[in-house]
Design a protein around this motif. Structure first.
Motif, PDB file in Angstrom:
ATOM      1  N   GLY A   1      31.873  19.914  47.033  1.00  0.00           N
ATOM      2  CA  GLY A   1      33.173  19.643  46.416  1.00  0.00           C
ATOM      3  C   GLY A   1      33.152  19.749  44.904  1.00  0.00           C
ATOM      4  O   GLY A   1      34.206  19.767  44.278  1.00  0.00           O
ATOM      5  N   LEU A   2      31.953  19.832  44.309  1.00  0.00           N
ATOM      6  CA  LEU A   2      31.857  19.931  42.854  1.00  0.00           C
ATOM      7  C   LEU A   2      31.089  21.183  42.446  1.00  0.00           C
ATOM      8  O   LEU A   2      30.179  21.607  43.140  1.00  0.00           O
ATOM      9  CB  LEU A   2      31.138  18.719  42.266  1.00  0.00           C
ATOM     10  N   VAL A   3      31.473  21.757  41.302  1.00  0.00           N
ATOM     11  CA  VAL A   3      30.711  22.862  40.727  1.00  0.00           C
ATOM     12  C   VAL A   3      29.831  22.262  39.632  1.00  0.00           C
ATOM     13  O   VAL A   3      30.328  21.783  38.617  1.00  0.00           O
ATOM     14  CB  VAL A   3      31.648  23.940  40.121  1.00  0.00           C
ATOM     15  N   SER A   4      28.520  22.259  39.861  1.00  0.00           N
ATOM     16  CA  SER A   4      27.592  21.707  38.868  1.00  0.00           C
ATOM     17  C   SER A   4      27.241  22.786  37.864  1.00  0.00           C
ATOM     18  O   SER A   4      26.817  23.875  38.231  1.00  0.00           O
ATOM     19  CB  SER A   4      26.318  21.213  39.548  1.00  0.00           C
ATOM     20  N   THR A   5      27.409  22.473  36.585  1.00  0.00           N
ATOM     21  CA  THR A   5      27.243  23.481  35.535  1.00  0.00           C
ATOM     22  C   THR A   5      26.199  23.050  34.511  1.00  0.00           C
ATOM     23  O   THR A   5      26.140  21.876  34.138  1.00  0.00           O
ATOM     24  CB  THR A   5      28.593  23.704  34.811  1.00  0.00           C
ATOM     25  N   TYR A   6      25.366  23.991  34.100  1.00  0.00           N
ATOM     26  CA  TYR A   6      24.383  23.719  33.049  1.00  0.00           C
ATOM     27  C   TYR A   6      24.295  24.923  32.134  1.00  0.00           C
ATOM     28  O   TYR A   6      24.190  26.058  32.605  1.00  0.00           O
ATOM     29  CB  TYR A   6      23.006  23.420  33.662  1.00  0.00           C
ATOM     30  N   ARG A   7      24.352  24.682  30.835  1.00  0.00           N
ATOM     31  CA  ARG A   7      24.274  25.778  29.861  1.00  0.00           C
ATOM     32  C   ARG A   7      22.879  25.767  29.252  1.00  0.00           C
ATOM     33  O   ARG A   7      22.431  24.731  28.769  1.00  0.00           O
ATOM     34  CB  ARG A   7      25.327  25.579  28.771  1.00  0.00           C
ATOM     35  N   THR A   8      22.221  26.910  29.269  1.00  0.00           N
ATOM     36  CA  THR A   8      20.846  26.924  28.763  1.00  0.00           C
ATOM     37  C   THR A   8      20.449  28.297  28.239  1.00  0.00           C
ATOM     38  O   THR A   8      21.166  29.288  28.480  1.00  0.00           O
ATOM     39  CB  THR A   8      19.871  26.480  29.881  1.00  0.00           C
TER      40      THR A   8
ATOM     41  N   ILE B   1      15.985  37.225  35.024  1.00  0.00           N
ATOM     42  CA  ILE B   1      16.828  37.018  33.840  1.00  0.00           C
ATOM     43  C   ILE B   1      16.086  37.563  32.622  1.00  0.00           C
ATOM     44  O   ILE B   1      14.908  37.249  32.441  1.00  0.00           O
ATOM     45  CB  ILE B   1      17.118  35.516  33.649  1.00  0.00           C
ATOM     46  N   PRO B   2      16.751  38.353  31.788  1.00  0.00           N
ATOM     47  CA  PRO B   2      16.085  38.852  30.580  1.00  0.00           C
ATOM     48  C   PRO B   2      15.779  37.713  29.606  1.00  0.00           C
ATOM     49  O   PRO B   2      16.591  36.795  29.447  1.00  0.00           O
ATOM     50  CB  PRO B   2      17.106  39.818  29.968  1.00  0.00           C
ATOM     51  N   GLN B   3      14.642  37.824  28.987  1.00  0.00           N
ATOM     52  CA  GLN B   3      14.212  36.796  28.023  1.00  0.00           C
ATOM     53  C   GLN B   3      15.237  36.648  26.899  1.00  0.00           C
ATOM     54  O   GLN B   3      15.797  37.630  26.427  1.00  0.00           O
ATOM     55  CB  GLN B   3      12.861  37.214  27.441  1.00  0.00           C
ATOM     56  N   GLY B   4      15.463  35.428  26.506  1.00  0.00           N
ATOM     57  CA  GLY B   4      16.358  35.156  25.383  1.00  0.00           C
ATOM     58  C   GLY B   4      17.832  35.089  25.758  1.00  0.00           C
ATOM     59  O   GLY B   4      18.686  34.956  24.884  1.00  0.00           O
ATOM     60  N   SER B   5      18.125  35.158  27.053  1.00  0.00           N
ATOM     61  CA  SER B   5      19.534  35.138  27.477  1.00  0.00           C
ATOM     62  C   SER B   5      20.139  33.745  27.376  1.00  0.00           C
ATOM     63  O   SER B   5      19.478  32.745  27.651  1.00  0.00           O
ATOM     64  CB  SER B   5      19.656  35.602  28.929  1.00  0.00           C
ATOM     65  N   ARG B   6      21.413  33.753  27.000  1.00  0.00           N
ATOM     66  CA  ARG B   6      22.182  32.499  27.038  1.00  0.00           C
ATOM     67  C   ARG B   6      22.916  32.489  28.366  1.00  0.00           C
ATOM     68  O   ARG B   6      23.720  33.391  28.637  1.00  0.00           O
ATOM     69  CB  ARG B   6      23.175  32.438  25.884  1.00  0.00           C
ATOM     70  N   VAL B   7      22.627  31.500  29.178  1.00  0.00           N
ATOM     71  CA  VAL B   7      23.110  31.549  30.561  1.00  0.00           C
ATOM     72  C   VAL B   7      23.891  30.289  30.928  1.00  0.00           C
ATOM     73  O   VAL B   7      23.498  29.173  30.575  1.00  0.00           O
ATOM     74  CB  VAL B   7      21.911  31.701  31.537  1.00  0.00           C
ATOM     75  N   LYS B   8      25.007  30.518  31.629  1.00  0.00           N
ATOM     76  CA  LYS B   8      25.737  29.384  32.214  1.00  0.00           C
ATOM     77  C   LYS B   8      25.404  29.357  33.704  1.00  0.00           C
ATOM     78  O   LYS B   8      25.743  30.297  34.426  1.00  0.00           O
ATOM     79  CB  LYS B   8      27.244  29.538  31.999  1.00  0.00           C
TER      80      LYS B   8
END
Lengths: 54, 164
Positions: B119-126, B86-93
């Protein structure tokens, strides 16, 4: 029987109040404050770690 | 009431108020929510039929809020992809699903730590701001191969042409 008992209970209750305020709670106080401080510092430690990793 | 009792009860109540105010501001103003909050469901037997998880990995996002979408499929006992840059500084979901049992998804030394339930999609924004190699581990016991269930996120300087 009843009057005497009531008087005695009242007397005991008053004595208890007086005794309670004169209790030496310095040791308890220091320990409570020490534990409180530990909880306080731990809480902020975890919170700062959380913010640092944001 | 004894003088000392008044003092420690006031200090205790005051501390509780301070903690709650900080949590309230943090949750409402700063938008800190529990990991994997929100419920998006998916049939665990047909995970691969979903375009996002057919070939999981890093993809550029159409959403203005994010630079990339990072999809992971967890199954006994591996993560797919097994490594991602992942490129540095990326906003990733980050979105993770399981095809079998409950797994964990913890990116070591970050706040990313989710349960991955079938059964669930676990999501994290970072945001990935610091260059480095981050180990992903499963922290929900999922079977005999649980301890070997890992993957790696490499945060690199510059572009993301190596990601597939």
């Amino acid at each position: 029987m009843t009057e005497k008992k009531v008087e005695k209970i009242q007397e005991n209750s008053e004595t208890h109040d007086v005794d309670h305020s004169k209790l030496d709670l310095r040791g308890t106080f220091m320990m409570v404050m020490f534990l409180g401080g530990l909880i306080f510092v731990s809480w902020f430690g975890a919170f700062i770690l959380f913010l640092d990793r944001m | 009431m004894h003088k000392f009792e008044k003092i420690w009860m006031s200090v205790g109540t005051g501390s509780l108020i301070i903690f709650l105010v900080i949590l309230g501001v943090s949750a409402v103003h700063a938008g800190h929510t529990p990991a994997a909050s929100g419920i998006e469901t998916i049939n665990p037997e047909y995970v691969r039929d979903d375009d996002r998880f057919a070939e999981p990995g890093l993809y550029e996002s159409d959403d203005d809020e994010f630079d990339y979408n990072l999809y992971f499929v967890a199954s006994a006992f591996n993560y797919e992809p097994s490594e991602v840059e992942i490129p540095q500084g990326s906003r990733v979901k980050v979105q993770v699903v399981s095809t079998d049992v409950v797994h964990g998804f913890q990116v070591v030394n970050t706040n990313i730590n989710m349960m991955v339930e079938p059964g669930l999609v676990s999501t994290y924004r970072t945001n990935f701001d610091n260059v480095g190699e981050y180990l992903i581990v499963c922290n929900e016991y999922c079977g005999v191969g649980h301890t070997d269930m890992t993957s790696t996120i490499k945060v690199v300087e510059g572009g993301a042409e190596a990601n597939e």
